[in-house]
Design an enzyme around this catalytic site. Structure first.
Site, PDB file in Angstrom:
ATOM      1  N   GLY A 171       0.840  -1.194   0.000  1.00  0.00           N
ATOM      2  CA  GLY A 171       0.000   0.000   0.000  1.00  0.00           C
ATOM      3  C   GLY A 171       0.874   1.241   0.000  1.00  0.00           C
ATOM      4  N   GLY A 172       0.308   2.317   0.525  1.00  0.00           N
ATOM      5  CA  GLY A 172       1.038   3.584   0.557  1.00  0.00           C
ATOM      6  C   GLY A 172       2.318   3.508   1.366  1.00  0.00           C
ATOM      7  N   GLY A 406      25.846  11.903 -29.021  1.00  0.00           N
ATOM      8  CA  GLY A 406      25.205  12.506 -27.857  1.00  0.00           C
ATOM      9  C   GLY A 406      25.653  11.833 -26.578  1.00  0.00           C
ATOM     10  CB  ALA A 407      26.344   8.298 -25.760  1.00  0.00           C
TER      11      ALA A 407
HETATM   12  C1  HXC Z   1      -3.564  -3.921  12.323  1.00  0.00           C
HETATM   13  C2  HXC Z   1      -2.441  -5.806  11.697  1.00  0.00           C
HETATM   14  C3  HXC Z   1      -2.216  -5.260  10.420  1.00  0.00           C
HETATM   15  C4  HXC Z   1      -2.710  -3.964  10.152  1.00  0.00           C
HETATM   16  C5  HXC Z   1      -1.312  -7.191  10.476  1.00  0.00           C
HETATM   17  N1  HXC Z   1      -1.865  -7.004  11.660  1.00  0.00           N
HETATM   18  N2  HXC Z   1      -1.523  -6.149   9.684  1.00  0.00           N
HETATM   19  N3  HXC Z   1      -3.105  -5.130  12.633  1.00  0.00           N
HETATM   20  N4  HXC Z   1      -3.374  -3.336  11.132  1.00  0.00           N
HETATM   21  N5  HXC Z   1      -2.507  -3.362   8.989  1.00  0.00           N
HETATM   22  C6  HXC Z   1      -1.855  -7.926  12.811  1.00  0.00           C
HETATM   23  C7  HXC Z   1      -2.677  -9.171  12.619  1.00  0.00           C
HETATM   24  O1  HXC Z   1      -3.988  -8.926  12.962  1.00  0.00           O
HETATM   25  C8  HXC Z   1      -1.980 -10.136  13.564  1.00  0.00           C
HETATM   26  O2  HXC Z   1      -2.370  -9.848  14.885  1.00  0.00           O
HETATM   27  C9  HXC Z   1      -0.560  -9.751  13.441  1.00  0.00           C
HETATM   28  O3  HXC Z   1      -0.539  -8.416  12.945  1.00  0.00           O
HETATM   29  C10 HXC Z   1       0.222 -10.626  12.487  1.00  0.00           C
HETATM   30  O4  HXC Z   1      -0.486 -10.699  11.267  1.00  0.00           O
HETATM   31  P1  HXC Z   1      -0.721 -12.077  10.510  1.00  0.00           P
HETATM   32  O5  HXC Z   1      -1.776 -11.810   9.508  1.00  0.00           O
HETATM   33  O6  HXC Z   1      -0.955 -13.171  11.501  1.00  0.00           O
HETATM   34  O7  HXC Z   1       0.688 -12.307   9.841  1.00  0.00           O
HETATM   35  P2  HXC Z   1       1.029 -12.903   8.416  1.00  0.00           P
HETATM   36  O8  HXC Z   1       0.254 -14.150   8.182  1.00  0.00           O
HETATM   37  O9  HXC Z   1       2.515 -12.976   8.352  1.00  0.00           O
HETATM   38  O10 HXC Z   1       0.511 -11.822   7.358  1.00  0.00           O
HETATM   39  C11 HXC Z   1       1.105 -10.575   7.302  1.00  0.00           C
HETATM   40  C12 HXC Z   1       0.294  -9.642   6.383  1.00  0.00           C
HETATM   41  C13 HXC Z   1      -1.213  -9.636   6.833  1.00  0.00           C
HETATM   42  C14 HXC Z   1       0.395 -10.148   4.938  1.00  0.00           C
HETATM   43  C15 HXC Z   1       0.924  -8.268   6.451  1.00  0.00           C
HETATM   44  O11 HXC Z   1      -1.242  -9.392   8.243  1.00  0.00           O
HETATM   45  C16 HXC Z   1      -2.012  -8.601   6.145  1.00  0.00           C
HETATM   46  O12 HXC Z   1      -2.435  -8.768   4.995  1.00  0.00           O
HETATM   47  N6  HXC Z   1      -2.280  -7.483   6.859  1.00  0.00           N
HETATM   48  C17 HXC Z   1      -3.080  -6.408   6.342  1.00  0.00           C
HETATM   49  C18 HXC Z   1      -2.298  -5.627   5.363  1.00  0.00           C
HETATM   50  C19 HXC Z   1      -3.036  -4.435   4.907  1.00  0.00           C
HETATM   51  O13 HXC Z   1      -4.039  -4.488   4.172  1.00  0.00           O
HETATM   52  N7  HXC Z   1      -2.630  -3.256   5.421  1.00  0.00           N
HETATM   53  C20 HXC Z   1      -3.186  -2.007   5.112  1.00  0.00           C
HETATM   54  C21 HXC Z   1      -2.520  -1.600   3.808  1.00  0.00           C
HETATM   55  S1  HXC Z   1      -3.047  -0.049   3.285  1.00  0.00           S
HETATM   56  P3  HXC Z   1      -2.327 -10.939  16.046  1.00  0.00           P
HETATM   57  O14 HXC Z   1      -2.915 -10.238  17.206  1.00  0.00           O
HETATM   58  O15 HXC Z   1      -3.122 -12.094  15.563  1.00  0.00           O
HETATM   59  O16 HXC Z   1      -0.889 -11.265  16.244  1.00  0.00           O
HETATM   60  C22 HXC Z   1      -1.898   0.952   3.895  1.00  0.00           C
HETATM   61  C23 HXC Z   1      -2.165   2.347   3.560  1.00  0.00           C
HETATM   62  C24 HXC Z   1      -0.973   3.195   3.850  1.00  0.00           C
HETATM   63  O17 HXC Z   1      -0.985   0.574   4.498  1.00  0.00           O
HETATM   64  C25 HXC Z   1      -1.266   4.542   3.305  1.00  0.00           C
HETATM   65  C26 HXC Z   1      -0.119   5.461   3.405  1.00  0.00           C
HETATM   66  C27 HXC Z   1      -0.393   6.705   2.643  1.00  0.00           C
END
Ligand code: HXC
Length: 519
Positions: A171-172, A406-407
């Site tokens: 993501g971002g 040019g290079a």
């Molecule tokens: C809150 C999160 C989290 C998130 C993971 N966790 N991502 N909590 N916000 N974004 C937590 C899980 O709930 C879990 O908690 C622990 O972290 C570990 O995650 P798992 O899923 O068990 O780990 P894994 O299987 O290794 O997967 C990792 C992952 C997955 C691929 C990153 O967690 C995932 O898809 N997370 C969401 C990613 C996402 O969509 N993020 C937002 C992106 S948008 P527990 O308590 O069970 O340990 C963004 C916008 C930014 O970032 C903008 C900037 C301008």
């Protein structure tokens, strides 16, 4: 409470903070083949030098049960320490705490070390391992990211910023590393993309794996987003330490000199015979670089991207330099879009941080064709020319063989404010190669010859004439565009002398708000 009790509580709280998300999640992190945030910092910094800040910070969110999920430190370990005795600020995202996700308070911790680094004029290293925006915190998390982005932008060109991606980065969130100077990725554990495979499939129908969409090798070889790829985290962190050794603390300083035991007047006979007699035969420019620099140590940047140009750090007499070299071993060392972007970015980094540039030229020209033209070779090639032309650091250029059209102008020529421009006797500095020139100049005569054998004879004869007249360094030397034609085996000494003579160089661009490089 007696002081002993208070100290006991402090020690307990510290121990709790150091456990991050707890033993179980630490085990899960290790089971994925990953180090924890603190283990990474221990590897990065000199032993015992880490001073942690904000260990007791916790988030203040209450939605979605977050009020019951509170961890000391809130998912990022921040502070400062030293690398080879030099001050470095660091943040290391802790995946064991809510997936290292970025919250309002977690972002504030990162911003704090960035602000401190700016005040102190010290590099910042980010060790990234995060699930992105903490979903439960909504826009507070987004604004936290934007606060970091703004600091990345303001710090650009002031202090070196390095990013290691040691886990998810999606993501971002990818944009903070993208705003820094160098990105390192590690095989097997890291990936970066703006949109992951699931959303990609839904929106475009494309079926693609995480690895193929945003794995380290994809970004190192195809997108150019990653500058370094390592096999392990240990290797990634060792690379970070090496990069730091080549860069200064900030834009007002130069990189500390390293003691040099490699003789500065080393004669390298091998270089006299390294350029093949046949001008169309390739050779590996890395062999030349490794021979010239101190102890054969060359830290190649962007090794897998646009292999037709080589860029990286090395030292001459202990002084850090940036090297840019055309690579005849790949696409004959031609300049194309990717090579121009790669080298331009590197030249600009070196210029930001007072790192002299040594350019080795063997370039047959720009890559022709519609793919390049449609892709904007004009504005991309201009990037490299722009970068060289505005660079005010010492610039030493050695033309090894071809330097056409040019290079030739782009590759740090005299008129783009090259300070010392030397050429080997094998140099061919001309508007174009002999064959192409004859086809243009003798078009009428050539089209009148029908017999292919006679035609080839005519071309061969004319080629000799052309080569003698133009395909040499002396035409350029006659006008002072080349300061001297040097014996290849003396090149190391000549570069070291040139750099010493440029140690007090002062130059600046005319006053303006900022330039408008053709992005
Ligand atoms: C809150 C999160 C989290 C998130 C993971 N966790 N991502 N909590 N916000 N974004 C937590 C899980 O709930 C879990 O908690 C622990 O972290 C570990 O995650 P798992 O899923 O068990 O780990 P894994 O299987 O290794 O997967 C990792 C992952 C997955 C691929 C990153 O967690 C995932 O898809 N997370 C969401 C990613 C996402 O969509 N993020 C937002 C992106 S948008 P527990 O308590 O069970 O340990 C963004 C916008 C930014 O970032 C903008 C900037 C301008």
């Amino acid at each position: 409470m007696a002081i002993e009790e208070k100290i006991k509580k402090l020690v307990e709280m510290r121990a709790e903070a150091r456990l991050g998300g707890g033993e179980k999640r630490i085990d899960a992190q290790h089971a994925k083949g990953k180090l924890t945030a603190r283990e990474r910092i221990d590897l990065l910094l000199d032993e015992g030098s880490f001073e942690e800040l904000d260990m007791f910070v916790t988030h203040r969110a209450t939605d979605f049960g977050l009020d019951k999920t509170v961890f000391l430190g809130d998912g990022v370990v921040t502070g400062y320490g030293t690398v080879d005795g030099r001050l470095i600020y660091v943040f290391s995202q802790d995946f064991t705490v809510l997936g290292g996700s970025l919250s309002e308070t977690n972002a504030k911790k990162i911003c704090k070390v960035m602000d401190m680094a700016m005040k102190a004029g010290a590099p910042v290293i980010g060790l990234n391992d995060s699930g992105g925006a903490r979903i439960q915190e909504g826009v507070l998390s987004l604004s936290g990211y934007a606060d970091i982005f703004q600091r990345n932008i303001e710090a650009s060109g002031v202090i070196p910023q390095l990013s290691a991606i040691l886990g998810p980065c999606a993501g971002g969130a990818v944009y903070s590393p993208a705003l820094t100077d160098f990105i390192l990725m590690t095989e097997g554990i890291s990936y970066m993309f703006v949109t992951g495979p699931k959303v990609t499939k839904t929106v475009t129908g494309e079926d693609i794996t995480v690895e193929n969409l945003g794995g380290p090798m994809i970004h190192a070889s195809k997108s150019g987003v990653a500058h370094f790829v390592s096999e392990s985290e240990q290797e990634a962190i060792a690379t970070l330490r090496r990069i730091i050794s080549y860069v200064p603390q900030n834009f007002m300083e130069t990189t500390p000199l390293v003691e040099c035991n490699d003789p500065i007047d080393r004669i390298d006979d091998v270089l006299n015979n390294i350029i093949p007699d046949n001008p169309n035969k390739p050779y590996n420019v890395l062999d030349i670089i490794n021979t010239l620099v101190d102890n054969g140590e060359f830290e190649e940047v962007h090794k897998y991207y646009a292999k037709n140009i080589v860029v990286g750090f090395a030292r001459f007499n202990g002084q850090s330099v940036g090297i840019v070299a055309n690579q005849p071993n790949f696409l004959a060392g031609v300049l194309d879009i990717d090579a121009s972007k790669k080298a331009a970015r590197f030249v600009r980094f070196c210029d930001c941080f007072n790192i002299p540039l040594v350019t080795l030229v063997d370039v047959p020209g720009f890559l022709p064709g519609s793919t390049q033209e449609y892709g904007g070779i004009i504005s991309n090639g201009a990037k490299l020319m722009f970068a060289y032309g505005e660079a005010t650091v010492p610039k030493v250029t050695i033309t090894l063989r071809k330097s056409y059209g040019g290079a030739h102008d782009v590759m740090s020529c005299k008129q783009l404010k090259g300070d010392f421009n030397y050429a080997w006797p094998s140099a061919e500095i001309a508007v174009m190669g002999a064959q192409g020139a004859i086809e243009v100049l003798d078009f009428k005569e050539l089209s009148a010859i029908e017999d292919p054998e006679k035609r080839a004879e005519y071309v061969a004869e004319k080629e000799v004439e052309y080569r003698e007249k133009f395909a040499n360094p002396y035409q350029a030397a006659k006008y002072g565009f080349i300061d001297d034609v040097i014996e290849p085996r003396n090149t190391r000494f000549r570069i070291i002398r040139a750099l010493a003579a440029l140690a007090t160089k002062r130059d600046k661009m005319p006053a303006k708000k900022h330039t408008n490089i053709p992005l």
